[in-house]
Design a protein around this motif. Structure first.
Motif, PDB file in Angstrom:
ATOM      1  N   GLY A  10      17.719 -42.616  11.822  1.00 23.51           N
ATOM      2  CA  GLY A  10      16.516 -41.818  12.006  1.00 23.51           C
ATOM      3  C   GLY A  10      16.789 -40.574  12.831  1.00 23.51           C
ATOM      4  O   GLY A  10      17.337 -40.666  13.933  1.00 23.51           O
ATOM      5  N   VAL A  11      16.407 -39.434  12.298  1.00 13.97           N
ATOM      6  CA  VAL A  11      16.653 -38.150  12.957  1.00 13.97           C
ATOM      7  C   VAL A  11      15.332 -37.570  13.433  1.00 13.97           C
ATOM      8  O   VAL A  11      14.335 -37.552  12.698  1.00 13.97           O
ATOM      9  CB  VAL A  11      17.336 -37.160  11.988  1.00 13.97           C
ATOM     10  N   GLY A  12      15.319 -37.095  14.673  1.00 17.40           N
ATOM     11  CA  GLY A  12      14.191 -36.345  15.211  1.00 17.40           C
ATOM     12  C   GLY A  12      14.671 -34.971  15.624  1.00 17.40           C
ATOM     13  O   GLY A  12      15.701 -34.851  16.291  1.00 17.40           O
ATOM     14  N   ASP A  77      11.826 -44.915  15.718  1.00 18.14           N
ATOM     15  CA  ASP A  77      12.448 -44.539  14.442  1.00 18.14           C
ATOM     16  C   ASP A  77      13.355 -43.323  14.571  1.00 18.14           C
ATOM     17  O   ASP A  77      13.792 -42.761  13.562  1.00 18.14           O
ATOM     18  CB  ASP A  77      11.387 -44.304  13.362  1.00 18.14           C
ATOM     19  N   VAL A  78      13.659 -42.902  15.790  1.00 15.47           N
ATOM     20  CA  VAL A  78      14.579 -41.786  16.038  1.00 15.47           C
ATOM     21  C   VAL A  78      15.796 -42.310  16.793  1.00 15.47           C
ATOM     22  O   VAL A  78      15.683 -42.793  17.926  1.00 15.47           O
ATOM     23  CB  VAL A  78      13.900 -40.663  16.846  1.00 15.47           C
ATOM     24  N   GLN A  79      16.945 -42.254  16.151  1.00  8.98           N
ATOM     25  CA  GLN A  79      18.206 -42.625  16.809  1.00  8.98           C
ATOM     26  C   GLN A  79      19.071 -41.419  17.146  1.00  8.98           C
ATOM     27  O   GLN A  79      19.991 -41.507  17.957  1.00  8.98           O
ATOM     28  CB  GLN A  79      19.023 -43.566  15.919  1.00  8.98           C
ATOM     29  N   LEU A  80      18.780 -40.280  16.514  1.00 15.30           N
ATOM     30  CA  LEU A  80      19.546 -39.054  16.750  1.00 15.30           C
ATOM     31  C   LEU A  80      18.569 -37.911  16.993  1.00 15.30           C
ATOM     32  O   LEU A  80      17.629 -37.721  16.213  1.00 15.30           O
ATOM     33  CB  LEU A  80      20.438 -38.745  15.546  1.00 15.30           C
ATOM     34  N   VAL A  81      18.780 -37.161  18.056  1.00 18.80           N
ATOM     35  CA  VAL A  81      17.926 -36.022  18.378  1.00 18.80           C
ATOM     36  C   VAL A  81      18.696 -34.735  18.107  1.00 18.80           C
ATOM     37  O   VAL A  81      19.807 -34.527  18.619  1.00 18.80           O
ATOM     38  CB  VAL A  81      17.458 -36.068  19.845  1.00 18.80           C
ATOM     39  N   ASP A  82      18.109 -33.862  17.310  1.00 21.84           N
ATOM     40  CA  ASP A  82      18.693 -32.579  16.912  1.00 21.84           C
ATOM     41  C   ASP A  82      17.932 -31.481  17.665  1.00 21.84           C
ATOM     42  O   ASP A  82      16.734 -31.280  17.438  1.00 21.84           O
ATOM     43  CB  ASP A  82      18.558 -32.414  15.400  1.00 21.84           C
TER      44      ASP A  82
END
Length: 396
Positions: A10-12, A77-82
């Protein structure tokens, strides 16, 4: 393609303007092109304006919209923060995300100061001990021609490096009535052409050379020192927007020129300007060695120029390498030979490399440490320029 039961990531994303749109393209496309060990899911995008961020989410394919980056980081639901915000918020957001157990991709330049970058590196080091990864987004490394040039340098095709020359030229603020957007204000951007363009070319020069700069001599200039304040929304670099009657000071450089020295004794020259009329996004780099030379031009994104100096002089010279073969970096998943890629594909490749690093638990490149080292070069450039071009060492 990945199997239906493949795990997801999951990407945020924080920020949704120019870079946000580019990163969205990467996340939206990467799982449809490359076989990946985890399928990126565009869980949520964040911005301060509720209506604007909801519109951006709908346009770019994000499932949810947030108006507080802390809420985005807290999502299950966010495992990676961009991080795609202006530089003044990179450190705060990235460090908070790492401390919350998330993987982080952060746009370049890594921070607005060396101190901020050092804090980010320390947070990434601690997170790495927990199995998290952190990468800085120097997307031009992901152009297949650039990656191929690196392969050729590693294989010794140009021999011992002697000289690197790089220019990155744009013209979007030539008009003195162009509004005072955030990129022209030090408190948000950190620096001007130096951080915006110079960070790219410092990273590329060091990446292709395979070594770091140890010192610089520089000058910078601000040509237009006052501009109208924005009267409303202003599009990204080179976009449209009107200024109002009130004016404010430009607090960053418009152009930066500097020379540098690598640890091996090779030398380099750099030019970054947003005042090069007629140059929209012109990035050129050339490496000269004792066995040959390599050159890349962003306006000819799928090509390299290569000269083999070991060939007989009577029939030697620069030749064009079309970087579209499946044997070239990243191209095993794309189109048949001769079918060119574009700017947006660098962000697809960036997303691919980030997903692989997360899934495999490997250190991604460029790392936050790489971003810190670029930040130290930029700081040395500013220091040198303030002291009338005095040669200034880059701290190890």
């Amino acid at each position: 393609m990945e199997s239906p039961e493949a795990k997801t990531l999951g990407v945020g994303m924080v920020g949704y303007a120019f870079m946000g749109a580019a990163h969205s393209q990467g996340w939206r496309t990467v799982g449809r092109v490359f076989d990946l060990p985890a399928r990126p899911v565009m869980s949520a995008v964040c911005g301060r304006d509720a209506d604007a961020v909801r519109a951006a989410a709908d346009r770019h394919g994000w499932a949810a919209a947030e108006t507080d980056w802390r809420s985005l980081i807290a999502r299950d639901d966010v495992q990676l923060v961009d991080v795609c915000t202006p530089g003044d918020s990179h450190a705060e957001i990235a460090i908070a995300a790492l401390e919350a157990g998330k993987h982080v991709l952060c746009e370049k330049p890594l921070a607005n100061s060396v101190d901020e970058a050092e804090a980010m590196v320390e947070a990434a080091r601690r997170a790495g001990e927990r199995g998290q990864v952190a990468m800085v987004g120097f997307n031009y490394r992901r152009a297949p021609a650039i990656a191929q040039a690196r392969r050729m340098v590693e294989k010794g095709r140009i021999g011992v490096l002697r000289h690197v020359r790089v220019t990155y030229l744009q013209d979007w603020i030539v008009d003195p009535e162009y509004p005072l957007v955030w990129r022209l204000r030090r408190e948000y951007a950190g620096s001007g052409a130096l951080g915006d363009l110079g960070s790219h070319i410092v990273d590329l020069a060091q990446y292709l050379a395979g070594e770091r700069l140890i010192g610089v001599s520089a000058l910078t200039e601000t040509f237009i020192r006052e501009r109208p304040l924005p009267a409303g929304a202003v599009a990204g670099p080179g976009g449209s927007g009107a200024g109002g009657a009130a004016r404010g000071p430009v607090t960053v450089d418009d152009a930066a020129l500097f020379t540098g020295r690598f640890g091996s004794g090779a030398v380099a020259s750099f030019e970054a300007s947003r005042f090069a009329a007629g140059r929209k996004n012109s990035l050129r780099i050339e490496l000269n060695g004792d066995h040959g030379s390599l050159a890349f031009d962003l306006e000819r994104l799928n090509e390299l120029s290569f000269h083999d100096h070991t060939e007989p002089a009577a029939d030697s010279g620069f030749r064009r390498i079309l970087v579209t073969e499946p044997e070239h970096p990243y191209l095993e998943a794309w189109w048949p030979p001769g079918h060119a890629l574009g700017y947006e594909h660098t962000f697809v490749h960036q997303a691919r490399d980030m997903v692989l690093a997360v899934a495999e638990g490997t250190a991604p490149a460029p790392s936050f440490e790489d971003g810190l080292q670029v930040q130290r070069v930029l700081a040395a450039v500013e220091d040198s320029a303030e002291r009338n071009c005095v040669y200034t060492p880059v701290p190890a």
